[in-house]
Design an enzyme around this catalytic site. Sequence first.
Site, PDB file in Angstrom:
ATOM      1  N   GLY A  14      40.387 -42.105  -8.174  1.00 24.07           N
ATOM      2  CA  GLY A  14      39.650 -40.877  -8.437  1.00 24.07           C
ATOM      3  C   GLY A  14      39.523 -40.018  -7.191  1.00 24.07           C
ATOM      4  O   GLY A  14      39.390 -40.537  -6.083  1.00 24.07           O
ATOM      5  N   ASP A 155      30.909 -42.735  -5.851  1.00 21.59           N
ATOM      6  CA  ASP A 155      29.883 -43.679  -6.313  1.00 21.59           C
ATOM      7  C   ASP A 155      29.159 -44.383  -5.178  1.00 21.59           C
ATOM      8  O   ASP A 155      28.103 -44.973  -5.398  1.00 21.59           O
ATOM      9  CB  ASP A 155      30.518 -44.749  -7.213  1.00 21.59           C
ATOM     10  CG  ASP A 155      31.014 -44.171  -8.531  1.00 21.59           C
ATOM     11  OD1 ASP A 155      30.566 -43.074  -8.897  1.00 21.59           O
ATOM     12  OD2 ASP A 155      31.851 -44.818  -9.174  1.00 21.59           O
ATOM     13  N   ARG A 190       9.573 -28.956 -21.229  1.00 27.03           N
ATOM     14  CA  ARG A 190      10.561 -29.797 -21.872  1.00 27.03           C
ATOM     15  C   ARG A 190      10.876 -31.050 -21.054  1.00 27.03           C
ATOM     16  O   ARG A 190      10.598 -31.125 -19.865  1.00 27.03           O
ATOM     17  CB  ARG A 190      11.863 -29.015 -22.094  1.00 27.03           C
ATOM     18  CG  ARG A 190      11.793 -28.055 -23.262  1.00 27.03           C
ATOM     19  CD  ARG A 190      13.105 -27.320 -23.437  1.00 27.03           C
ATOM     20  NE  ARG A 190      13.035 -26.434 -24.596  1.00 27.03           N
ATOM     21  CZ  ARG A 190      13.809 -25.385 -24.769  1.00 27.03           C
ATOM     22  NH1 ARG A 190      14.699 -25.058 -23.859  1.00 27.03           N
ATOM     23  NH2 ARG A 190      13.701 -24.645 -25.863  1.00 27.03           N
ATOM     24  N   ARG A 290      32.506 -34.524  -9.073  1.00 27.68           N
ATOM     25  CA  ARG A 290      33.670 -34.785  -8.227  1.00 27.68           C
ATOM     26  C   ARG A 290      34.210 -33.518  -7.575  1.00 27.68           C
ATOM     27  O   ARG A 290      34.823 -33.564  -6.517  1.00 27.68           O
ATOM     28  CB  ARG A 290      34.812 -35.378  -9.055  1.00 27.68           C
ATOM     29  CG  ARG A 290      34.640 -36.791  -9.481  1.00 27.68           C
ATOM     30  CD  ARG A 290      35.966 -37.321 -10.014  1.00 27.68           C
ATOM     31  NE  ARG A 290      35.830 -38.657 -10.549  1.00 27.68           N
ATOM     32  CZ  ARG A 290      35.826 -39.760  -9.822  1.00 27.68           C
ATOM     33  NH1 ARG A 290      35.936 -39.660  -8.516  1.00 27.68           N
ATOM     34  NH2 ARG A 290      35.702 -40.942 -10.376  1.00 27.68           N
ATOM     35  N   ASN A 523      17.634 -30.354  15.901  1.00 27.26           N
ATOM     36  CA  ASN A 523      17.995 -31.754  16.160  1.00 27.26           C
ATOM     37  C   ASN A 523      17.874 -32.086  17.647  1.00 27.26           C
ATOM     38  O   ASN A 523      18.749 -32.742  18.234  1.00 27.26           O
ATOM     39  CB  ASN A 523      19.415 -32.053  15.670  1.00 27.26           C
ATOM     40  CG  ASN A 523      19.664 -33.548  15.488  1.00 27.26           C
ATOM     41  OD1 ASN A 523      18.786 -34.291  15.099  1.00 27.26           O
ATOM     42  ND2 ASN A 523      20.870 -33.987  15.791  1.00 27.26           N
ATOM     43  N   MET A 653      18.743 -17.427   8.595  1.00 24.89           N
ATOM     44  CA  MET A 653      19.164 -18.077   7.348  1.00 24.89           C
ATOM     45  C   MET A 653      19.166 -19.593   7.504  1.00 24.89           C
ATOM     46  O   MET A 653      18.991 -20.331   6.541  1.00 24.89           O
ATOM     47  CB  MET A 653      20.576 -17.616   6.963  1.00 24.89           C
ATOM     48  CG  MET A 653      20.670 -16.215   6.408  1.00 24.89           C
ATOM     49  SD  MET A 653      22.291 -15.914   5.664  1.00 24.89           S
ATOM     50  CE  MET A 653      23.369 -16.109   7.083  1.00 24.89           C
TER      51      MET A 653
END
Length: 751
Positions: A14, A155, A190, A290, A523, A653
Amino acid sequence: MSDKTSIAVLTSGGDAPGMNAVVRAVIRTALQEGAQPYAILEGWHGAIAGGDYIRKVTWSDASSILDQGGTVIGSARSSEFREREGRRTAAGNLARAGIDRLVVVGGDGSLTGADILRSEWADLLKELVEAGELDQAVADKHPELRIAGVVGSIDNDLVGTDMTVGTNSALARIVDAIDALTSTATSHQRTFIVEVMGRRCGYLALMGAIAGGCDYVIIPEIPPVEGWEEHMCNQIRKGRESGRRDSLIVVAEGCKDRHGERITSQRIQQIIFEKLGDKARITALGHVQRGGTPSAFDRWMSTLLGYTAALEIIRSKPGEDSCIIGLRENHLVRLPLVETVANTQKVVDYMESGEYEAAAGSRGPNFHRMLTLFSTISSPVPVINDDLGRKPRVAVMHAGGLAPGMNPAARAAVRFGISAGFEMLGVENGFVGLIENHVRPLEWRDVDGWASRGGAELGTDRKVPTIDQYFALARAIEANGIDAIIMIGGKAGYDTAWAMASERNRFPSFNIPFICVPTTIDNNLPGSDLTIGADTALNTNVEAIDKIRRSASASRRTFVVEVMGRKCGYLAMMSALSTGAEQVYLSEVGVSLDMLKFETERMNWCFTGDRSLYLAIRNEQASQYYTADLMRRVFEEEGRGKYTARTAIIGHMQQGGMPTSYDRTLAISMAANAVDEIKEQLKSGRSSIRYLGMHNGHVVSHPILHMDEQIDPETGLPQDPWWLTTLPVLYVMGQKGYNEPLEDLKMYRKN
């Protein structure tokens, strides 16, 4: 046939976002190492087909693919390759092309097949020679096949590596979808059921549910216990009673209950209707997970993986076992292929035999921990732990510049704090707000909806209290009965915490547990490899630079793009690596006239060909005098009309926008540690001002008064930043013909 070392790359199984970054890195690293790179098109099918499917590639073949999803060399599942005859044909095609080194990008099945081919290689070539299909001289020249693997799988199901190529991008798609569904679910009160990929691994479902602020999650590793249907419906019911207008359930596509029956979205929908009378909506995300542009992480990390795999295979010695290049605790690691694939298969065996805790434990300690944290943070009626015998008043606040992730961290701190038995308080607008007594109680429902929000609902401020404000600060702590503080912020917060620790003898009210949670896009805080907010800012930069690249496609242009970071070059460095920039200007390295002279010469050489863009990224404080505009004017003047030059300053931004899934999960993990630290201090009767950090994949705690031990005294920045070791890789990837000697990445270590 040339004596030059030949190295091939193929993608199999995949597709996954980030595969192109690996392919690009393998090709360009091979070229810089003096090897001949090949691309095998359409995976193992191409290896069997041979001919034009096995193709020599050049520098330009790897151009303009970094931002593309999928894999440009194609991927296909091959039933023929599972048979010995198919592998025999593939071996012959590779040997005839002079290829005996191979980088395979794919899942555990593709990598297992590659190692089988390696183990059979000598016998297969012998058979081909005996059948008259291969010259003995060719077989003698290629006595063995050497393989390095890079796991491409959304995955995140390979045991031994913390993250596989494509997982971060897929998780971003899932969280974006959950955020969108949350708004419509809230509008109409909902319930939504979100089905995500992960037939045998629940990573995407679990992390998506945590980052999206969902109510319930079902994963394959730990099937829900008997009576789960009632528990799930109670979660929804209590959530509505507590004021929630939306309910979201995430289920991995391959889930089963403890009787082996499938737990499908339709089954969940029917249960909710029968027990609650609620017509839940189903959204199966499918293959959108994907597709699309890879995230910044899936570009820079995949680049490092491909670079390291190529070096590994080029410099390998005869007889070495096949390996997988993976990521563990922020380091690239060399994993034995056969053992790693076998350990991955054990997880499936554990699930099939009902050993569910072992299955979850095999995914790593962080997986199991996040599952526990989700149970706490998602429950609308928290289980209150009152073992402290009282309800300490714990304040949550921000300080320093705004960073995406402040709201998820504050939400998590409040919810974990309430569950720990604390009375939670919110301080508005930093230490200035605390001094002015802008303090309010925060309940469970008050922070509902903060999981996905950018900005800071509590407000923040960069001001560090002055010495003459310490008394007012101490009085405010006493007046509000504050027993502990969680500060979610940046350097201003750390500096204030250090000052409070230094003044404890004069101000007794400063003798309380105080925990700093590192949150800044720069950072630049000590003790942490990554801070909350940096990943979101980096993705903002990458998205903007992608657009700049496309804007230059119709012209011949140099761009100098300036990004934030103050004196820390993290955003500039990783933005450059993620976008394929040719040059980066960092405060840590500096800028000189000689550098600019070299750069103009290189630009002029590049634009003599068909190049349309030369991209340089500048850290905003790389130089006081060599500004972005000065660089632009120098480059354009020296270009003598060969190209034009422009600047682009991305600006604030970078501080805005909705936090990425990484920043949300990091915020939740850090907040949980902060609450645990405070609870432990309160139980023991001690008090300490400390700061947290993410180091080597673990959250660690440091006393604030030792902060100077982790900071360079001249720059005020953390010492030996790990990301600076990626600078040589940038030049390998971005500057054709760069022949300076390269040092191996310091972050790469062998087990």
